[in-house]
Design a protein around this motif. Structure first.
Motif, PDB file in Angstrom:
ATOM      1  N   ASP A 167      66.201   1.714  -3.637  1.00 56.79           N
ATOM      2  CA  ASP A 167      65.718   0.351  -3.305  1.00 56.79           C
ATOM      3  C   ASP A 167      65.832  -0.360  -1.901  1.00 56.79           C
ATOM      4  O   ASP A 167      66.394  -1.382  -2.084  1.00 56.79           O
ATOM      5  CB  ASP A 167      66.200  -0.457  -4.468  1.00 56.79           C
ATOM      6  N   TYR A 168      65.487   0.522  -1.052  1.00 59.96           N
ATOM      7  CA  TYR A 168      65.631   0.079   0.483  1.00 59.96           C
ATOM      8  C   TYR A 168      64.424  -1.077   0.659  1.00 59.96           C
ATOM      9  O   TYR A 168      64.757  -1.952   1.114  1.00 59.96           O
ATOM     10  CB  TYR A 168      65.392   1.263   1.287  1.00 59.96           C
ATOM     11  N   ILE A 169      63.255  -0.819  -0.056  1.00 65.99           N
ATOM     12  CA  ILE A 169      62.480  -1.981  -0.173  1.00 65.99           C
ATOM     13  C   ILE A 169      62.067  -2.403  -1.498  1.00 65.99           C
ATOM     14  O   ILE A 169      62.396  -1.715  -2.541  1.00 65.99           O
ATOM     15  CB  ILE A 169      61.175  -1.563   0.707  1.00 65.99           C
ATOM     16  N   TYR A 170      61.511  -3.422  -1.659  1.00 64.67           N
ATOM     17  CA  TYR A 170      60.840  -3.367  -3.035  1.00 64.67           C
ATOM     18  C   TYR A 170      59.428  -3.775  -2.604  1.00 64.67           C
ATOM     19  O   TYR A 170      58.904  -4.292  -1.745  1.00 64.67           O
ATOM     20  CB  TYR A 170      61.373  -4.862  -3.731  1.00 64.67           C
ATOM     21  N   GLU A 171      58.429  -3.168  -3.763  1.00 67.19           N
ATOM     22  CA  GLU A 171      57.010  -3.249  -3.380  1.00 67.19           C
ATOM     23  C   GLU A 171      56.280  -4.619  -3.960  1.00 67.19           C
ATOM     24  O   GLU A 171      55.097  -4.584  -3.688  1.00 67.19           O
ATOM     25  CB  GLU A 171      56.491  -1.944  -4.081  1.00 67.19           C
ATOM     26  N   TYR A 172      57.302  -5.417  -4.392  1.00 65.75           N
ATOM     27  CA  TYR A 172      56.547  -6.583  -4.917  1.00 65.75           C
ATOM     28  C   TYR A 172      56.021  -7.714  -3.949  1.00 65.75           C
ATOM     29  O   TYR A 172      56.423  -7.738  -2.907  1.00 65.75           O
ATOM     30  CB  TYR A 172      57.745  -7.278  -5.874  1.00 65.75           C
ATOM     31  N   ALA A 195      54.353  -1.770   6.941  1.00 65.25           N
ATOM     32  CA  ALA A 195      54.992  -3.156   7.110  1.00 65.25           C
ATOM     33  C   ALA A 195      56.263  -3.716   6.442  1.00 65.25           C
ATOM     34  O   ALA A 195      57.016  -4.383   7.265  1.00 65.25           O
ATOM     35  CB  ALA A 195      53.544  -4.206   6.791  1.00 65.25           C
ATOM     36  N   ARG A 196      56.131  -3.126   5.388  1.00 64.62           N
ATOM     37  CA  ARG A 196      57.461  -3.703   4.404  1.00 64.62           C
ATOM     38  C   ARG A 196      58.681  -3.143   5.032  1.00 64.62           C
ATOM     39  O   ARG A 196      59.679  -3.837   5.134  1.00 64.62           O
ATOM     40  CB  ARG A 196      57.069  -3.344   3.107  1.00 64.62           C
ATOM     41  N   TYR A 197      58.748  -1.929   5.432  1.00 62.56           N
ATOM     42  CA  TYR A 197      59.879  -1.368   5.895  1.00 62.56           C
ATOM     43  C   TYR A 197      60.272  -2.112   7.302  1.00 62.56           C
ATOM     44  O   TYR A 197      61.466  -2.280   7.698  1.00 62.56           O
ATOM     45  CB  TYR A 197      59.504   0.176   6.104  1.00 62.56           C
TER      46      TYR A 197
END
Ligand SMILES: [Fe+2]
Length: 503
Positions: A167-172, A195-197
């Motif tokens: 869970d390095y990012i969350y897709e929410y 972009a989220r990273y």
């Protein structure tokens, strides 16, 4: 000198025609996402960066250097890599032939700019007696529900390695009570994952933690989508395979994984193993890519559910697997009977965590974790028992709580011996379940020695041949980027005796 090339006088950093078209390119920050190192072994590691900013040509030459000192007066290796647009201008350098058990410093340059300097190290040689191994486990850093004070403290811990467990990012999309801006809605496309990273990696505390030590990494579900299983998403979206492929590509692009791990369209291998001298063997496994789908989902859906056994006999099917048959075999065949410790870096809580619900005729289980795959858990622990391994430590994340537990062949027998020790670390920021729920469940799960869901932070470990010392480090206030830190609890595990003891 294999695989090393010399700097060409610090010039020729860019394909010339593109340089002319982007005369102002030098004004833009090109290393805005920081640097990282990962996958240390006795003779090298992976060095990572990704170029940023508009106007980058398709191919950019990036020069890297790794040195014996922070001033770069003694260069150990240097060379050029091509950063390609197709892979988001990421760079994955694998310097080889470094000395074992040493600290190094590294940096990149491109387009007339230089990156920050990172500190990294090699592992001790496999047959060398190792000094104490200092490491942390961390997981679950949802961007918009907290600040990264925990990462600032990890950067100061003088660690040999950071184990990031998913869970390095969350897709929410943004949380209803977001405490800092999050661009974009739910993430599904390659551009959106990238972009989220970039959002996460813009944080200076996270960058500092990457720059302080090499990381060993596994992913969990949110690097792709909540509760996914193999090629099945929780909403049974027929387009999910393409979404997963985009997510895996973006993951590789942003993490210090080697070129050999670059996804090939089918998947990406993150499973791996590292021997830390004669001290420990570290196993890194993937419980997402190869698992059977969760048992007994809600009608018309995939993903997790909370079920009682009588309503979900499929839960006990002996054929169901969390790691996949191949990875199960790989793990079963790779336990080390010669080193005092085997560390299993994986995603989630392994100990049974049942919750009594009289209305549903007994204990209920959350089907996304190991409780949803009890036969697979038993197979894994049976091998540990058969091999008479006494120093198995299971490390996890995912559930946004600090758990310390005894792992048993039969969790229904409270008097039975512990087979292995579990430390499941709390989240960096992601919100936990109500503490009252954990407190109530403790009665039914006496093998769980510690359970706190209301604190954010990480676990810090010091490992030597005789003992593992664990410190549960928690931030005072996860909403404050400058938050202080304290130690909520300490535990000790002796190499010859599974089970954590409060210290
Ligand atoms: Fe999480």
């Amino acid at each position: 000198m294999r695989r090393r090339t010399l700097l060409r006088g610090g010039t020729a950093l860019i394909v010339a025609p593109a340089l002319l078209r982007h005369a102002r390119a030098a004004d833009l920050p090109r290393f805005a996402l920081g640097i990282a190192s990962g996958q240390p072994h006795a003779s090298g590691m992976v060095l990572w960066t990704r170029l940023t900013g508009a106007g980058l040509p398709e191919r950019v030459i990036v020069t890297w250097e790794i040195a014996h000192d922070a001033a770069f007066s003694r260069i150990a290796a240097r060379g050029d890599e091509i950063a390609e647009l197709a892979w988001s201008h990421s760079v994955h350098v694998e310097p080889a032939g470094l000395a074992p058990d040493r600290w190094y410093w590294y940096r990149f340059s491109a387009l007339g700019q230089q990156s920050a300097v990172g500190r990294t190290r090699t592992a001790p040689a496999a047959e060398a007696a190792a000094a104490p191994f200092n490491f942390a486990i961390a997981s679950c850093q949802r961007w918009d529900v907290g600040h990264y004070a925990a990462w600032r403290h990890i950067a100061d811990e003088q660690l040999d390695a950071v184990l990031f467990l998913g869970d390095y990012i969350y897709e929410y999309g943004a949380h209803a009570k977001a405490i800092r801006p999050l661009e974009g809605g739910p993430v599904r496309t390659l551009a959106q994952y990238r972009a989220r990273y970039a959002t996460h990696k813009s944080d200076p505390a996270l960058q500092a933690a990457h720059a302080a030590a090499p990381w060993l990494m596994v992913w969990d579900d949110h690097e792709v989508g909540n509760d996914y299983a193999g090629l099945q998403s929780q909403n049974l979206d027929p387009d999910f395979p393409a979404q997963r492929a985009a997510a895996y590509q973006a993951y590789w692009e942003h993490m210090p994984f080697p070129r050999a791990a670059r996804p090939n369209g089918d998947g990406m291998r993150i499973t791996g193993r590292l021997d830390w001298g004669r001290l420990a063997r570290i196993h890194l496994v993937d419980d997402r890519q190869y698992r059977d789908a969760q048992a007994c989902p809600q009608p018309g859906r995939g993903g997790s559910n909370t079920v009682a056994l009588k309503d979900c006999p499929a839960l006990l099917d002996s054929g169901r697997t969390l790691l996949g048959a191949d990875q199960e075999r790989w793990l079963a065949g790779g336990w080390d009977v010669t080193r005092p410790w085997n560390l299993l870096a994986q995603q989630t809580l392994m100990a049974r965590f049942s919750r009594t619900d009289p209305a549903r005729g007994g204990g209920t289980y959350w089907t996304d974790g190991w409780d949803g795959y009890p036969a697979a858990r038993r197979r894994l622990l049976d091998v540990v028992a058969q091999r008479k391994l006494t120093g198995v430590v299971v490390l996890g994340g995912d559930v946004h709580a600090n758990y310390v537990a005894d792992l048993k062949l039969d969790f229904g027998e409270p008097a039975s011996a512990a087979i292995a020790t579990e430390f499941c670390g709390t989240s960096i920021t992601s919100l936990g379940a109500p503490q009252a729920r954990l407190d109530a469940a403790r009665v039914d799960n006496p093998h769980i020695r510690y359970a706190r869901s209301d604190q954010r932070g990480y676990m810090r470990f010091a490992l030597d041949a005789k003992q593992l010392q664990a410190q549960l480090r928690v931030v005072d206030n996860a909403l404050d980027p400058a938050s202080g830190l304290s130690t909520a609890a300490r535990f000790i595990v002796d190499a010859g005796r599974p089970g954590a003891v409060a210290a």
